[in-house]
Design a protein around this motif. Structure first.
Motif, PDB file in Angstrom:
ATOM      1  N   CYS A 121      32.707  78.974  62.933  1.00 38.49           N
ATOM      2  CA  CYS A 121      33.498  79.817  64.014  1.00 38.49           C
ATOM      3  C   CYS A 121      35.092  79.472  63.537  1.00 38.49           C
ATOM      4  N   ALA A 122      35.879  78.873  63.170  1.00 37.14           N
ATOM      5  CA  ALA A 122      36.308  79.323  63.044  1.00 37.14           C
ATOM      6  C   ALA A 122      37.037  79.772  61.940  1.00 37.14           C
ATOM      7  N   ALA A 123      35.977  79.674  61.442  1.00 35.16           N
ATOM      8  CA  ALA A 123      36.656  81.502  60.232  1.00 35.16           C
ATOM      9  C   ALA A 123      36.305  82.335  60.709  1.00 35.16           C
ATOM     10  N   SER A 124      35.712  82.772  61.070  1.00 35.87           N
ATOM     11  CA  SER A 124      35.619  83.877  61.750  1.00 35.87           C
ATOM     12  C   SER A 124      36.866  84.360  63.349  1.00 35.87           C
ATOM     13  N   GLY A 125      36.967  83.236  63.421  1.00 33.10           N
ATOM     14  CA  GLY A 125      37.994  83.047  64.447  1.00 33.10           C
ATOM     15  C   GLY A 125      37.306  83.865  66.143  1.00 33.10           C
ATOM     16  N   THR A 126      36.235  82.710  66.496  1.00 28.73           N
ATOM     17  CA  THR A 126      35.759  82.758  67.459  1.00 28.73           C
ATOM     18  C   THR A 126      36.592  82.689  68.971  1.00 28.73           C
ATOM     19  N   THR A 147      26.917  87.809  64.934  1.00 31.38           N
ATOM     20  CA  THR A 147      25.276  88.895  64.185  1.00 31.38           C
ATOM     21  C   THR A 147      26.352  88.304  62.953  1.00 31.38           C
ATOM     22  N   TYR A 148      26.865  88.767  62.681  1.00 33.05           N
ATOM     23  CA  TYR A 148      27.137  88.711  61.451  1.00 33.05           C
ATOM     24  C   TYR A 148      28.256  86.897  60.796  1.00 33.05           C
ATOM     25  N   LEU A 149      28.652  86.367  61.910  1.00 38.58           N
ATOM     26  CA  LEU A 149      28.507  84.267  61.822  1.00 38.58           C
ATOM     27  C   LEU A 149      27.180  83.670  61.891  1.00 38.58           C
ATOM     28  N   ALA A 150      26.344  84.438  62.715  1.00 41.59           N
ATOM     29  CA  ALA A 150      25.007  83.411  62.815  1.00 41.59           C
ATOM     30  C   ALA A 150      24.257  84.037  60.850  1.00 41.59           C
ATOM     31  N   MET A 199      26.268  84.359  58.598  1.00 43.45           N
ATOM     32  CA  MET A 199      26.687  83.228  57.660  1.00 43.45           C
ATOM     33  C   MET A 199      26.173  81.515  57.934  1.00 43.45           C
ATOM     34  N   ILE A 200      26.018  81.649  59.059  1.00 43.77           N
ATOM     35  CA  ILE A 200      25.399  79.707  59.096  1.00 43.77           C
ATOM     36  C   ILE A 200      24.274  79.893  58.336  1.00 43.77           C
ATOM     37  N   VAL A 201      23.583  80.552  58.905  1.00 44.86           N
ATOM     38  CA  VAL A 201      22.237  80.572  58.289  1.00 44.86           C
ATOM     39  C   VAL A 201      22.092  80.069  57.061  1.00 44.86           C
ATOM     40  N   VAL A 202      23.142  81.341  55.834  1.00 41.73           N
ATOM     41  CA  VAL A 202      22.976  80.780  55.031  1.00 41.73           C
ATOM     42  C   VAL A 202      23.567  78.987  54.103  1.00 41.73           C
ATOM     43  N   LEU A 244      26.259  80.614  69.911  1.00 42.27           N
ATOM     44  CA  LEU A 244      27.890  81.017  69.549  1.00 42.27           C
ATOM     45  C   LEU A 244      28.397  82.421  70.283  1.00 42.27           C
ATOM     46  N   HIS A 245      30.287  81.992  70.544  1.00 40.83           N
ATOM     47  CA  HIS A 245      30.363  82.916  70.708  1.00 40.83           C
ATOM     48  C   HIS A 245      31.563  84.287  69.668  1.00 40.83           C
ATOM     49  N   GLY A 246      30.857  85.047  71.285  1.00 38.63           N
ATOM     50  CA  GLY A 246      31.817  86.270  69.723  1.00 38.63           C
ATOM     51  C   GLY A 246      32.489  87.179  70.825  1.00 38.63           C
TER      52      GLY A 246
END
Length: 411
Positions: A287-292, A214-217, A219-222, A197-199
């Motif tokens: 990723c799109a939701a987080s704006g990566t 980290t937050y993105l990861a 959310m993905i795990v869940v 994941l790219h932040g």
């Protein structure tokens, strides 16, 4: 070929001294070697084979070994065993526990190898009872699902006769001496999926300046767990487990990347494909939701095909197992572990059968079953406490011999 009482009588007493198996198995358990590092293990195997009248080829795809016996007209049968160990610190307390710190035969490959060598001794000494061609294949690097493909890529097909059927087995928790077999899927297909994941990095005191991977990861795990729970039918099987989540190195910096490593297993290719499409959809949508600043990198590796026993082979092998093991020859449940064994018969385009053999002390097994504590009290493969009970090598040797003689026995 139909089963005959003679096979059971022969396997019970083949007239071959196999007492050396105890010391060989002890040596292997004491000296485990990791995948692609099996140099001393291969040397010990070659030492035993050098005493037999067979055609040996070694260093195939690393430390792979084949041995061929040609004994007149008949089928060509290949039997495979794996030889590598795991990065596990042994906790069995056995007097022959691993002498290699952090490395252990925690999956029974020491038993598989010892059993195949026993079968080789029997086939070598008792050519009077069988006819055809027998191939023993000792495969490295099974635990990293590289060994079978490495041997194939190194010209395996040019080094041995083309087999007509391939056989093998694996020990696992169950009453020692029990042999499990079944047609169809018996072990799961698997893949490792690495997601990067790219932040955007920032000081931890100013998260508004970051895109936090980290937050993105998290959310993905869940969300990944919802794929199995909500997109796979109840009658289908699928596992999506996050084995690794790594991000950052200090407490006051939001990192610029995070990595997830997934382990996925299935019994059906269509279910697998739908699940992988859903994983990629979820990851990229989050990723799109987080704006990566860039989409996630998704890499597939450590592929293991479904172990799917051929019904026609099972019809040949199972009657002999029943003859030899009686009530201890039973139907195999589907096991969620995975194997790369099937890559070899698929490369040759031939059918196969992969057996399971119980390795748990019977009193221990019965007590655990009675208390409904099998999962808690019986060490599983890859556990630091995994230790095959007395009699496991003998049972595995008998099962291997029975399966091969189902095709090569002289009526």
């Amino acid at each position: 070929m139909s089963a005959t009482p003679d096979i059971a009588e022969f396997i019970a007493d083949p007239g071959v001294d196999l007492s050396w198996q105890d010391s060989f198995h002890t040596w292997m358990h004491e000296h485990p070697e990791l995948s692609e590092q099996e140099e001393q293990t291969a040397a010990q195997i070659l030492s035993r084979l050098s005493q037999l009248d067979c055609e040996v080829t070694h260093d195939i795809g690393g430390h792979g070994i084949t041995a061929v016996w040609r004994n007149g007209e008949g089928p060509t049968v290949l039997y495979r065993a794996d030889i590598d160990a795991l990065p596990v610190t042994e906790a069995t307390g056995a007097p022959y526990a691993s002498k290699n710190p952090g490395v252990m035969h925690a999956c029974g490959h020491d038993v598989h190898t010892t059993a195949l060598l026993g079968l080789c001794e029997i086939m070598d000494a008792r050519r009077d009872v069988w006819s055809g061609t027998f191939i023993a294949l000792f495969q490295p690097a099974e635990e990293v699902t590289k060994g079978a493909s490495a041997m194939i890529d190194d010209g395996l097909a040019e080094k041995i006769p083309a087999p007509e059927v391939c056989l093998g087995l694996h020990i696992y928790p169950g009453p020692v001496g029990t042999v499990y077999s079944a047609p169809g899927p018996v072990m799961a297909a698997c893949d490792t999926i690495t997601v990067t994941l790219h932040g955007v990095s920032a000081h931890a005191s100013a998260p508004q300046n970051s895109v936090d991977p980290t937050y993105l990861a998290a959310m993905i795990v869940v969300r990944l767990q919802g794929i199995v729970g909500r997109e796979i039918a109840a009658e289908d099987f699928g596992v999506v487990s996050v084995g690794t989540l790594s991000a950052g190195h200090t407490n006051n910096t939001i990192p610029d990347t995070a990595t997830l490593v997934l382990n996925c297993r299935f019994y059906d290719a269509a279910v697998r494909d739908r699940t992988y499409a859903a994983i990629e959809r979820v990851v990229q949508a989050e990723c799109a939701a987080s704006g990566t600043p860039a989409p996630a990198d998704i890499v597939y590796s450590a592929h293991g095909e479904l172990t799917d026993n051929d019904p026609a082979v099972h019809e040949v092998v199972r009657p002999v197992l029943d003859e030899v093991f009686g009530a201890d020859s039973v139907d195999a449940p589907r096991w969620t572990a995975s194997e790369d064994f099937s890559e070899i018969p698929r490369h040759f385009g031939v059918p196969y059968e992969f057996l399971l053999v119980g390795m748990t002390d019977r009193a221990q097994w019965d007590a655990a079953v009675a208390a409904d504590r099998v999962a808690q009290d019986i060490p599983s493969n890859h556990s630091a406490d995994f230790l095959p009970a007395a009699g496991t090598v003998e049972a595995a040797t008998g099962a291997a011999t029975a399966a091969v003689l189902a095709y090569l026995w002289k009526e």
